[in-house]
Design an enzyme around this catalytic site. Sequence first.
Site, PDB file in Angstrom:
ATOM      1  N   SER A 276       0.857  -1.164   0.000  1.00  0.00           N
ATOM      2  CA  SER A 276       0.000   0.000   0.000  1.00  0.00           C
ATOM      3  C   SER A 276       0.896   1.217   0.000  1.00  0.00           C
ATOM      4  O   SER A 276       1.949   1.224   0.634  1.00  0.00           O
ATOM      5  CB  SER A 276      -0.868  -0.008   1.256  1.00  0.00           C
ATOM      6  OG  SER A 276      -1.270   1.309   1.572  1.00  0.00           O
ATOM      7  N   LYS A 282       0.664  -3.465   5.230  1.00  0.00           N
ATOM      8  CA  LYS A 282      -0.410  -4.198   4.541  1.00  0.00           C
ATOM      9  C   LYS A 282       0.082  -5.270   3.591  1.00  0.00           C
ATOM     10  O   LYS A 282       1.096  -5.111   2.923  1.00  0.00           O
ATOM     11  CB  LYS A 282      -1.250  -3.205   3.739  1.00  0.00           C
ATOM     12  CG  LYS A 282      -2.346  -2.614   4.557  1.00  0.00           C
ATOM     13  CD  LYS A 282      -3.545  -2.364   3.679  1.00  0.00           C
ATOM     14  CE  LYS A 282      -4.680  -1.836   4.535  1.00  0.00           C
ATOM     15  NZ  LYS A 282      -5.713  -1.239   3.699  1.00  0.00           N
ATOM     16  N   ASN A 284      -2.073  -6.697   0.833  1.00  0.00           N
ATOM     17  CA  ASN A 284      -3.383  -6.702   0.193  1.00  0.00           C
ATOM     18  C   ASN A 284      -3.599  -7.942  -0.664  1.00  0.00           C
ATOM     19  O   ASN A 284      -2.656  -8.407  -1.313  1.00  0.00           O
ATOM     20  CB  ASN A 284      -3.540  -5.460  -0.682  1.00  0.00           C
ATOM     21  CG  ASN A 284      -3.812  -4.218   0.136  1.00  0.00           C
ATOM     22  OD1 ASN A 284      -4.561  -4.270   1.112  1.00  0.00           O
ATOM     23  ND2 ASN A 284      -3.185  -3.112  -0.236  1.00  0.00           N
ATOM     24  N   ARG A 315     -23.890 -11.548 -44.283  1.00  0.00           N
ATOM     25  CA  ARG A 315     -22.892 -10.877 -43.446  1.00  0.00           C
ATOM     26  C   ARG A 315     -23.538  -9.647 -42.845  1.00  0.00           C
ATOM     27  O   ARG A 315     -24.246  -8.919 -43.529  1.00  0.00           O
ATOM     28  CB  ARG A 315     -21.616 -10.512 -44.236  1.00  0.00           C
ATOM     29  CG  ARG A 315     -20.693 -11.747 -44.347  1.00  0.00           C
ATOM     30  CD  ARG A 315     -19.321 -11.463 -44.946  1.00  0.00           C
ATOM     31  NE  ARG A 315     -19.438 -11.070 -46.347  1.00  0.00           N
ATOM     32  CZ  ARG A 315     -19.140  -9.850 -46.813  1.00  0.00           C
ATOM     33  NH1 ARG A 315     -18.667  -8.928 -45.981  1.00  0.00           N
ATOM     34  NH2 ARG A 315     -19.295  -9.575 -48.086  1.00  0.00           N
TER      35      ARG A 315
END
Lengths: 456, 456, 456, 456
Positions: A276, A282, A284, A315
């Site tokens: 972070s 952290k 994460n 088409r």
Amino acid sequence: MPARLIDSIATTGALADVFSDDSVLSAMLKFEVALARAEARVGVVPAAAATAIEAVAKKARIDPSDISKESLRAGNPVIPFVKILRDHVRASDSAAAGFLHWGATSQDVSDTALVLLLKRAQHLIAEDISRLERALARISEQHKNTVMLGRTLMQAAPPVTFGLKAASWLGAVNRSRKRLEGAFSEALIVQLGGASGTLASLGDHGVAITCALAEELRLGCPEAPWHTHRDRLANLACCCGVLTGSLGKMGRDITLLAQSEIEEVAEPGGEGRGGSSTMPHKRNPVGSMEALSAANRVSGLVGAFLSATVQEHERAAGGWQAEWPIMASLIQSTGLAAASMAEVSEGLTVDATRMRSNLEHTKGAVFAERAMILLSPTMGRDAAHRVLETATRNVIAQGRHLAEVLAEMPEVTSQVDESALRDLEVPERYLGSAESFRTHLLSLTAQQTRAYKKEP
Amino acid sequence: MPARLIDSIATTGALADVFSDDSVLSAMLKFEVALARAEARVGVVPAAAATAIEAVAKKARIDPSDISKESLRAGNPVIPFVKILRDHVRASDSAAAGFLHWGATSQDVSDTALVLLLKRAQHLIAEDISRLERALARISEQHKNTVMLGRTLMQAAPPVTFGLKAASWLGAVNRSRKRLEGAFSEALIVQLGGASGTLASLGDHGVAITCALAEELRLGCPEAPWHTHRDRLANLACCCGVLTGSLGKMGRDITLLAQSEIEEVAEPGGEGRGGSSTMPHKRNPVGSMEALSAANRVSGLVGAFLSATVQEHERAAGGWQAEWPIMASLIQSTGLAAASMAEVSEGLTVDATRMRSNLEHTKGAVFAERAMILLSPTMGRDAAHRVLETATRNVIAQGRHLAEVLAEMPEVTSQVDESALRDLEVPERYLGSAESFRTHLLSLTAQQTRAYKKEP
Amino acid sequence: MPARLIDSIATTGALADVFSDDSVLSAMLKFEVALARAEARVGVVPAAAATAIEAVAKKARIDPSDISKESLRAGNPVIPFVKILRDHVRASDSAAAGFLHWGATSQDVSDTALVLLLKRAQHLIAEDISRLERALARISEQHKNTVMLGRTLMQAAPPVTFGLKAASWLGAVNRSRKRLEGAFSEALIVQLGGASGTLASLGDHGVAITCALAEELRLGCPEAPWHTHRDRLANLACCCGVLTGSLGKMGRDITLLAQSEIEEVAEPGGEGRGGSSTMPHKRNPVGSMEALSAANRVSGLVGAFLSATVQEHERAAGGWQAEWPIMASLIQSTGLAAASMAEVSEGLTVDATRMRSNLEHTKGAVFAERAMILLSPTMGRDAAHRVLETATRNVIAQGRHLAEVLAEMPEVTSQVDESALRDLEVPERYLGSAESFRTHLLSLTAQQTRAYKKEP
Amino acid sequence: MPARLIDSIATTGALADVFSDDSVLSAMLKFEVALARAEARVGVVPAAAATAIEAVAKKARIDPSDISKESLRAGNPVIPFVKILRDHVRASDSAAAGFLHWGATSQDVSDTALVLLLKRAQHLIAEDISRLERALARISEQHKNTVMLGRTLMQAAPPVTFGLKAASWLGAVNRSRKRLEGAFSEALIVQLGGASGTLASLGDHGVAITCALAEELRLGCPEAPWHTHRDRLANLACCCGVLTGSLGKMGRDITLLAQSEIEEVAEPGGEGRGGSSTMPHKRNPVGSMEALSAANRVSGLVGAFLSATVQEHERAAGGWQAEWPIMASLIQSTGLAAASMAEVSEGLTVDATRMRSNLEHTKGAVFAERAMILLSPTMGRDAAHRVLETATRNVIAQGRHLAEVLAEMPEVTSQVDESALRDLEVPERYLGSAESFRTHLLSLTAQQTRAYKKEP
């Protein structure tokens, strides 16, 4: 090749590469070379022309932006591509230039090029799914006896094992892998139909040339052109959607288990992974986050692909022109989810101790059902239900264990003996068929993995 | 900048440019510079640091692929971006490096950068919508008396005017333009919340810095951070979806009117526009096709964006990470549809003679309703209905005109005089409120256009 | 049972019935009876209790609205359903009441009930698909020599046969039928997991009871509960989406061919079918319209189903609760599209004469490609291209035939002989591999139909 | 009226009622009566006929299933409805029968009926949103000082207040309410165009009759018919989608906060609410679950609605026919989400003590950023970062508080004094602009609420 910034958390580098300008250009060149060779084999185009086209294609330096600039006016990138390539061929062998793209229509090139890119993507995705399957099988074995809280409607529930949880993830991934293999093998076919899908300008040789083209490109040969019949691609898009949904489910579970208050698992860390910018402590769950982000995109992308399948006549005007970027995003999201969950599974930290302590923390409330079963035979279901309601209230109010509370209620102790109550909160005694289910899931997977390896 | 090949019929060059690596990088740099300046103004960061950051940002050569390579591991492109930029700043002024990105979180950068890109896109789209509105207003005026078949459930119906048809397209585009303007003005706001959306590290200065940042970037200032409240972006996505749906409807009508058997309109041609690689005579409706193709993509993309709006807590795991590529595709599809329909409208060939002859070709069958009204008062609705059924059958069987057939039915001629029957198939006499509706649609549009010009 | 008004053009009556209150209630009752019987067989529940439960279930009159009223508070309809049913059982045999729903959780009931409804729907849809396949095979044979305009980007193109067109529709339907059969057979399995998906309260008997339950209900037996692993249902939803897309494509083609200016086909008429309240002469293509309307709904419904597949832990909060109405709408839309196209195909009016005259009406412009092939070998591709551009312009300007125009150009007549030019506009000579493609599509279908019949 | 079982957790009873057969029938009757009255006022229809039609409509007993049975063949429910109603009128006044439905087309009835239903739904939804807004404003005020963990990417983050969290939910709901009001007021307009949208059969009176009809029905009067211009309805669908996304986000937060390991909030309980059939102790977050389930459905439903907006010419084949069930599901899901979150908010239990203790449980790890800010000025950002990494590792390894750990590091204590370290973990000191943001969100809401009340 790294992805564009705008897509940099929506694809892996390898899949960004699959849909890069170089890849698209190279796939379109491959088509034209293979077509010329196929037509030469069948005798519709002079061998020398095919050789010349191949030689030019190999060394031609075509700037993708020269094509892009003209794509919108032309309505597709193939028209400027063929024009530029024809100029190159003409410069080297003017007779050969007339045989370039012989009998083909623009969509023949764009569809077959897409299929060639899909084939490259298939292998990348399959590899990551295999890694994921192996990692999950290993985790499931390792944790077959690791008990943890079950959780239903986001609330504590009777215990499961982490081994069963991992096996259930694996079961879903495995079923989706098989569907995806089927979808790819249906979809990896050449497109060759010419202006109206009859290959009119190839006379009687249409079928033979289509088969020869398929051989050249190592793709399947369809029973007929499929310019406006997109079910095979749509089915592939869908299988990506279903797989990514299952990977998202796995990602959701992991983000939930990794919450700071729960901390039963953690994603692999390492330099620059999941950090972070403001909180150095952290870790994460970035892999799960990427799978969830892919799942968010994919449901709508499948919807978009399906809404483009209603195509007009031979088409369409707007249908197939919608597909390239949608399919690229779908494949890239799917591949990213698979790669992310493979990496997460291979490096997942599992805290079995915390799993048990979170379970114990409920003070037996999750064994209320078990207590019901214990009490019901003698006191009847309704009376047992009332006893449990009282007991559970006390568990919460007094912060004591359910077994303890029950052991003080005379209406309980008159019915069941002490050892049964002591046993009540032993999670291992209340796992039902968890291990059977787990082994069934794994053995099924194992068989299919073997079968898969033998076949191709 | 031309688009990637894979997107080359899914975006205009200008909008490809808006979401290019250079644009994204430049928007992120703008955020960091503006933040430092705003913080210097409020006194949280030394003025010298802000100056140093600005100077470095101006001349720094950052390779987007250095960022992309790390994005997946980091979970977003901002973490590697800030790291690289900080290294640059540190090399030039080590004290200033510590003040870069002060108080911000990654999502502050990515959200504000997205908003800056959206603002650039807004002007491009608005310009094309204005061109389209002007062209449609002109067409509508020119063709206010041009009668043509109405068509319902793909079948011939009583006449309309091409002026009304164009005015109806214009009405829808105009309503969507207003909604889009509102959505942009709501969404073009800075994001600044720091780690948890409280700007805790900025002490009491959070609100002042947010406002200063908004001023620096000429964006709006929200009442609070909106990291997990994505309704403003979602609403913008939706308005794109609704507009593109209306442009797709216009594209559908034009492809239908341009059919070889109908040929009432033709898209502009010109060198390389709408040609066919195999059929030199073709003038394909490529602009309409591009709008239709955009409409096909957009419905699902809006669904994808909405499904990502359910985001957790203060910053989500998978929600906002899903947004960048979806929003880029949405904006590019919308802008392409607007540009394509603007070009188509400005150069549309309208064949009023063919419109009338197609109408006459129905031999009055589309005036059966009118005949009903003529006959009902005297012979009653049910009897009139029976007469018309017989007459219509004869029109079809005998290939004669309804008025003619009716003029030979005694039960008709006994009720209505000849001149009324002669009048029956004059389309100008059976247009009801077409011209009123048309002028209402145009005057509304005109007022709003004026109002719009005065306001900003 | 007729549908609700709000759904009355979104489902057939038979499929409205499948998802009616009576059907849902009956499916839930079936589950509880089968569970009690299965548990009695395994010895977990007294045989007498199972008998009592079955007897009560057979004669109980439960008012669906009593359940509905409580569903929202409870979070699902099963909780009030079990409560009400338990009261009924208790009134008749109080001991048996305690054994009702033994070991099951609400989602076991709702999932298995859904599967039972899907099984009923499967047969209804399969029947209509078979009708459709037979009708298309017949049409394709009848019209194998019926030439008509090819149409690309909504413009005239070289000819095809209506037989090929019908065979191409058939090919897509056939591929989707096979996928759908696979998806149904994967999805038609019981759900039984108890509170946490371990069947803890059934001790060692979980697997045996699950198998017995599956036998009772004639459904498949999964390797493990699948409360939060919805890939099999999601895949079924997707297969419905892909099939309906192909049916929508067929509907689009028919609405286009039925246009007043083209009139090559017409949907079956008859009393009250496709009439207009104001235009007695109309025969609206209502069947195709219904298929198109279904296709419009289905793409988003699939997206919705997929977005609900990310489900938490052992039982989700919001995921499976989203499914019932989405799946019901999906199945009903799919079934309606199949039924509508079956009816349309069985009664389709094909006007081969009009097909040929529409083709002739292009005055050979669609044979420009053929002329290119004729001229290229001798005059070179580029010169031929220039000649054709001139000629095509004259065809349009002078309203004369291409062959005629070419026959007056000396640069042409010096190269090719007259008979080749006379031949130029004979459509039968320019169909390429149309018939081969058609027979391949049909033979594939025929084989699979046989295989399907043998296998059951 | 309770919902059908299949929809019983997808709608409230009141909204089920809005789309019931009785409601739909009654709305269609209202249209025909109002049209006759409007035409009588303008003099196009005899007053006596209008009176007769009104009288019959009031007492006619029409069985919805008689209409449903014919809807598919007719292509819409209006044709059989008008036929049946005309028979009723004819039985009572044969002259009047001819004037029923005068000048209108089926879609005029079905569109206006839909709008009338939407108007009823608007009030139901608005009421629940008001309840929700009031409850959230109250909660926000009550908990303006209640500190709790911020959570980002599902991990602990610096603190926020529950007051800010509730205010942020409120801000999003409030913005969506305003958008929804705008969308409803745009969409609540009559439809009257006749066969081709020109009201040809009403001669010069079309505009006057449209306005009179709008007055009769208390709906808005559009500038022109909008049979194939569905942007106003599409925008309404979108606004429902955006609102429901925000309600889903709120539901997600609540299910996360209510987890057994976190228990910071609990949904209201009460007899039969959120119970579990097997776990008597549970209080499931059923309201949040219903909002989440609605959000899951809604994203795809919006996609479906948008994909149906590409409609052909004057009245489409498949576009508007797709809308009724999609719009009904959308409105019902939105209304359910609003009602559920209103009920949840009004009865939400908030455990401020637990919020604080969960925050304290992180042992200061979430204040690492704050420590960085404390240390950076003196020791420089990079050195501070290294110190914090070491300290955070020790916090985790030793289970001690960050402040404690830092207080033992000489490199720290040499720089900052003890009191600053003691202060470090006081959450109230690290809330930044939380309270300013909260009051801004609330004051904005309050103003708008007042403005809203004055206006109508």
